[in-house]
Design a protein around this motif. Sequence first.
Motif, PDB file in Angstrom:
ATOM      1  N   GLU A  37      -3.498  -0.611  -8.358  1.00 61.29           N
ATOM      2  CA  GLU A  37      -4.606   0.290  -8.685  1.00 61.29           C
ATOM      3  C   GLU A  37      -5.846  -0.499  -9.084  1.00 61.29           C
ATOM      4  N   GLU A  38      -6.988   0.045  -8.731  1.00 64.33           N
ATOM      5  CA  GLU A  38      -8.260  -0.511  -9.190  1.00 64.33           C
ATOM      6  C   GLU A  38      -8.783   0.374 -10.334  1.00 64.33           C
ATOM      7  N   ALA A  39      -9.986   0.067 -10.816  1.00 66.91           N
ATOM      8  CA  ALA A  39     -10.435   0.748 -12.026  1.00 66.91           C
ATOM      9  C   ALA A  39     -11.785   1.443 -11.888  1.00 66.91           C
ATOM     10  N   THR A  40     -12.530   1.150 -10.832  1.00 66.29           N
ATOM     11  CA  THR A  40     -13.904   1.648 -10.771  1.00 66.29           C
ATOM     12  C   THR A  40     -14.090   2.656  -9.631  1.00 66.29           C
ATOM     13  N   ASP A  41     -15.154   3.409  -9.791  1.00 66.20           N
ATOM     14  CA  ASP A  41     -15.381   4.614  -8.990  1.00 66.20           C
ATOM     15  C   ASP A  41     -15.188   4.429  -7.478  1.00 66.20           C
ATOM     16  N   GLU A  42     -15.889   3.448  -6.927  1.00 70.43           N
ATOM     17  CA  GLU A  42     -15.839   3.265  -5.474  1.00 70.43           C
ATOM     18  C   GLU A  42     -14.399   3.017  -5.009  1.00 70.43           C
ATOM     19  N   GLU A  43     -13.710   2.156  -5.733  1.00 66.77           N
ATOM     20  CA  GLU A  43     -12.336   1.800  -5.367  1.00 66.77           C
ATOM     21  C   GLU A  43     -11.397   2.982  -5.591  1.00 66.77           C
ATOM     22  N   LEU A  44     -11.647   3.735  -6.661  1.00 63.82           N
ATOM     23  CA  LEU A  44     -10.783   4.891  -6.943  1.00 63.82           C
ATOM     24  C   LEU A  44     -10.969   5.986  -5.895  1.00 63.82           C
ATOM     25  N   ARG A  45     -12.186   6.101  -5.391  1.00 69.17           N
ATOM     26  CA  ARG A  45     -12.420   7.079  -4.314  1.00 69.17           C
ATOM     27  C   ARG A  45     -11.634   6.701  -3.066  1.00 69.17           C
ATOM     28  N   VAL A  46     -11.596   5.413  -2.787  1.00 71.65           N
ATOM     29  CA  VAL A  46     -10.824   4.956  -1.619  1.00 71.65           C
ATOM     30  C   VAL A  46      -9.344   5.284  -1.843  1.00 71.65           C
ATOM     31  N   GLU A  47      -8.868   5.032  -3.069  1.00 70.89           N
ATOM     32  CA  GLU A  47      -7.468   5.354  -3.386  1.00 70.89           C
ATOM     33  C   GLU A  47      -7.183   6.840  -3.193  1.00 70.89           C
ATOM     34  N   SER A  82       4.870   9.214   0.408  1.00 67.35           N
ATOM     35  CA  SER A  82       4.621   9.155  -1.035  1.00 67.35           C
ATOM     36  C   SER A  82       3.911   7.846  -1.375  1.00 67.35           C
ATOM     37  N   CYS A  83       3.020   7.919  -2.352  1.00 70.64           N
ATOM     38  CA  CYS A  83       2.213   6.751  -2.726  1.00 70.64           C
ATOM     39  C   CYS A  83       2.522   6.371  -4.168  1.00 70.64           C
ATOM     40  N   GLU A  84       2.674   5.082  -4.400  1.00 67.89           N
ATOM     41  CA  GLU A  84       3.000   4.623  -5.750  1.00 67.89           C
ATOM     42  C   GLU A  84       2.037   3.511  -6.145  1.00 67.89           C
ATOM     43  N   GLY A  85       1.253   3.771  -7.192  1.00 63.64           N
ATOM     44  CA  GLY A  85       0.280   2.784  -7.655  1.00 63.64           C
ATOM     45  C   GLY A  85       0.842   1.966  -8.815  1.00 63.64           C
ATOM     46  N   PHE A  86       0.468   0.707  -8.865  1.00 69.44           N
ATOM     47  CA  PHE A  86       0.884  -0.204  -9.943  1.00 69.44           C
ATOM     48  C   PHE A  86      -0.366  -0.800 -10.563  1.00 69.44           C
ATOM     49  N   TRP A  87      -0.327  -1.062 -11.862  1.00 67.56           N
ATOM     50  CA  TRP A  87      -1.441  -1.759 -12.517  1.00 67.56           C
ATOM     51  C   TRP A  87      -1.120  -3.241 -12.507  1.00 67.56           C
ATOM     52  N   GLY A  88      -2.094  -4.081 -12.148  1.00 66.26           N
ATOM     53  CA  GLY A  88      -1.726  -5.497 -12.094  1.00 66.26           C
ATOM     54  C   GLY A  88      -2.847  -6.488 -12.241  1.00 66.26           C
ATOM     55  N   HIS A  89      -4.069  -6.060 -12.478  1.00 67.50           N
ATOM     56  CA  HIS A  89      -5.179  -6.996 -12.429  1.00 67.50           C
ATOM     57  C   HIS A  89      -5.387  -7.746 -13.749  1.00 67.50           C
ATOM     58  N   THR A  90      -4.863  -7.195 -14.814  1.00 66.70           N
ATOM     59  CA  THR A  90      -5.162  -7.747 -16.140  1.00 66.70           C
ATOM     60  C   THR A  90      -3.983  -8.560 -16.695  1.00 66.70           C
ATOM     61  N   LEU A  91      -4.281  -9.318 -17.748  1.00 65.44           N
ATOM     62  CA  LEU A  91      -3.224 -10.068 -18.430  1.00 65.44           C
ATOM     63  C   LEU A  91      -2.315  -9.102 -19.199  1.00 65.44           C
ATOM     64  N   TYR A  92      -2.909  -8.174 -19.889  1.00 60.82           N
ATOM     65  CA  TYR A  92      -2.138  -7.167 -20.632  1.00 60.82           C
ATOM     66  C   TYR A  92      -2.031  -5.901 -19.802  1.00 60.82           C
ATOM     67  N   HIS A  93      -0.868  -5.315 -19.844  1.00 60.51           N
ATOM     68  CA  HIS A  93      -0.695  -4.034 -19.159  1.00 60.51           C
ATOM     69  C   HIS A  93      -1.194  -2.922 -20.084  1.00 60.51           C
ATOM     70  N   PRO A  94      -1.961  -1.972 -19.543  1.00 56.49           N
ATOM     71  CA  PRO A  94      -2.502  -0.920 -20.419  1.00 56.49           C
ATOM     72  C   PRO A  94      -1.417  -0.189 -21.217  1.00 56.49           C
ATOM     73  N   ASP A  95      -0.207  -0.064 -20.659  1.00 55.96           N
ATOM     74  CA  ASP A  95       0.869   0.626 -21.397  1.00 55.96           C
ATOM     75  C   ASP A  95       1.296  -0.144 -22.637  1.00 55.96           C
ATOM     76  N   ASP A  96       0.957  -1.436 -22.674  1.00 55.91           N
ATOM     77  CA  ASP A  96       1.395  -2.262 -23.807  1.00 55.91           C
ATOM     78  C   ASP A  96       0.311  -2.417 -24.874  1.00 55.91           C
ATOM     79  N   LEU A  97      -0.846  -1.798 -24.649  1.00 54.66           N
ATOM     80  CA  LEU A  97      -1.933  -1.929 -25.630  1.00 54.66           C
ATOM     81  C   LEU A  97      -1.608  -1.063 -26.851  1.00 54.66           C
ATOM     82  N   PRO A  98      -2.065  -1.481 -28.012  1.00 51.83           N
ATOM     83  CA  PRO A  98      -1.768  -0.698 -29.212  1.00 51.83           C
ATOM     84  C   PRO A  98      -2.693   0.516 -29.379  1.00 51.83           C
ATOM     85  N   PHE A  99      -3.395   0.898 -28.325  1.00 49.97           N
ATOM     86  CA  PHE A  99      -4.255   2.092 -28.363  1.00 49.97           C
ATOM     87  C   PHE A  99      -4.350   2.637 -26.946  1.00 49.97           C
ATOM     88  N   ALA A 100      -4.690   3.924 -26.848  1.00 55.28           N
ATOM     89  CA  ALA A 100      -4.913   4.492 -25.511  1.00 55.28           C
ATOM     90  C   ALA A 100      -6.253   3.966 -25.007  1.00 55.28           C
TER      91      ALA A 100
END
Length: 478
Positions: free
Chosen positions: A117-127, A140-158
């Motif tokens: 998955e990407e994070a910004t408007d243009e890329e999200l529109r393509v998705e 069926s389509c399955e997106g994964f987060w992978g661009h960052t060092l920390y995974h958003p699910d592991d952050l101590p805040f939403a």
Amino acid sequence: MAGTLGLGRPFTGMHTPAILWLRNDLRLDDHHPLRAAVARGPVVPIYCLDPRQLGTLPSGVPKTGAFRLRFLLETLTDLRAAYRARGGDLIVRMGRPDVVLPALAQQLGATHLVYHEEATDEELRVESAVEAALTAIGVSCEGFWGHTLYHPDDLPFALDELPDTFTTYRKHIERDAAPRAPIDAPERITTPAIDPGAIPTLDALGAASIPDDARVLFRPRGGETTARARLQHFIWDADRLRTYKDTRNGLLSVDDSSKLSPWLALGALSPRRVWSEVLRYERERVANDSTYWMIFELLWRDYFRFVAVRWENAIFQRPGLQRLTLPWRTLRDARTADDFAQWTAGTTGYPLVDAAMQELAASGYTSNRARQNVASFLTKNLGIDWTLGAEWFESLLVDYDVTSNWGNWTYSAGVGNDARGFRFFNIHKQSAQYDPDGAFARHWLPALGTSAYPALMVDLFASAKSHEAKYRKAVGWT
Ligand code: FAD
């Protein structure tokens, strides 16, 4: 279900391949969608050269300039070889993903697509367009987060509660979260035999030719192979991680900073792999301020990506995250167009700015210290619309990363979420501190010290003062 692939081989539904849609994740290492696809069976990794990426930005410059395009083509060539060495292949097609991928899925009888998955408007529109087109035909389509060092699910805040300032973010992260360990590349990959498609040349894509320039010292070659070689060189062979914190602001020497950014931006290198190598270095050689600082910079990189998720399109808009309406000079008036052209050409009369801008134009890279100075000069001394500078960088940078570029520009322009009033770089002082003997300026500016060298286009302090007055008025501080 049975089908016939490009080479006429029979193909049975028992091994329906998963499509792996690749974008800024052009590696085999630490690649979750690839691992997920391989775990299911055959995989069809595909990269679409989207004509929209080859278009122009609003200011008229190419969206993907020749440096980045060359780097991309080299990366695809290297990735194809890596897939083939493991028994698979990389498919390359020209065209929009929302057109190419459904056609491929139908040709293969594929029922599953994975991607990062990407994070910004243009890329999200393509998705969204890809998902809509594929869902409509039962894939069926399955997106994964992978661009960052920390995974958003592991952050101590939403993410919608992401701290407003980097320091607060960093402190939370360092106390309450940890990156996930990188995963290794699969050893064997099976790709059904279909036409892999040619990787086009720069010429065929209509890119401007890149002249040889003897001044260019850093010429990164695209690909996961060169990414890993650069990591090995910087951290281990040259042993430069040891002193990185002291040298990272160097302007001229290639090894003063890691130069990993082009590979990180295109995903030929995973930030988790960099992190795990830094940890290994700390265990095997030394842990000091410098080793910490490399991780610290990767946290900045993450932060800008998370900022883009939280504040969405504000990072691309002139008022920025602060929503500040400032009287930016725009290209509508001819004088501004001339001033902007002097900045882009590196003929402002300020050697540090000129050397950096000429380095950028000749190589697609300039250091972080140089980027900060030229961005400050454009926005605080010339008062020119910062989005023009961001577009200029987007076009030229070999390491262009949408959230790092636009996020850093909002900071430099004083409209980022951490803006602390009107702060400008004193170019004289910066030159004395970071280029004390003038080696960087002389390297890039052969005319320096001769009558051919341009005169100062503005007075540094008078111009900053005048723009500060406008800034203060706009924010209601007068
Ligand atoms: P190192 O100092 O070795 O840092 C290691 C890595 O940390 C970098 O490769 C990069 O991935 C990350 N990093 C370091 N500093 C920053 C930062 N300030 N913001 C985000 N990540 C950082 N970086 C990009 O990767 N792409 C861009 O499009 C980009 N545009 C920028 C625009 C402006 C106006 C400014 C001021 C900075 C920009 N940067 C961008 C950040 C920074 O200049 C580059 O990441 C850095 O110069 C790359 O060189 P390096 O790999 O040797 O960095």
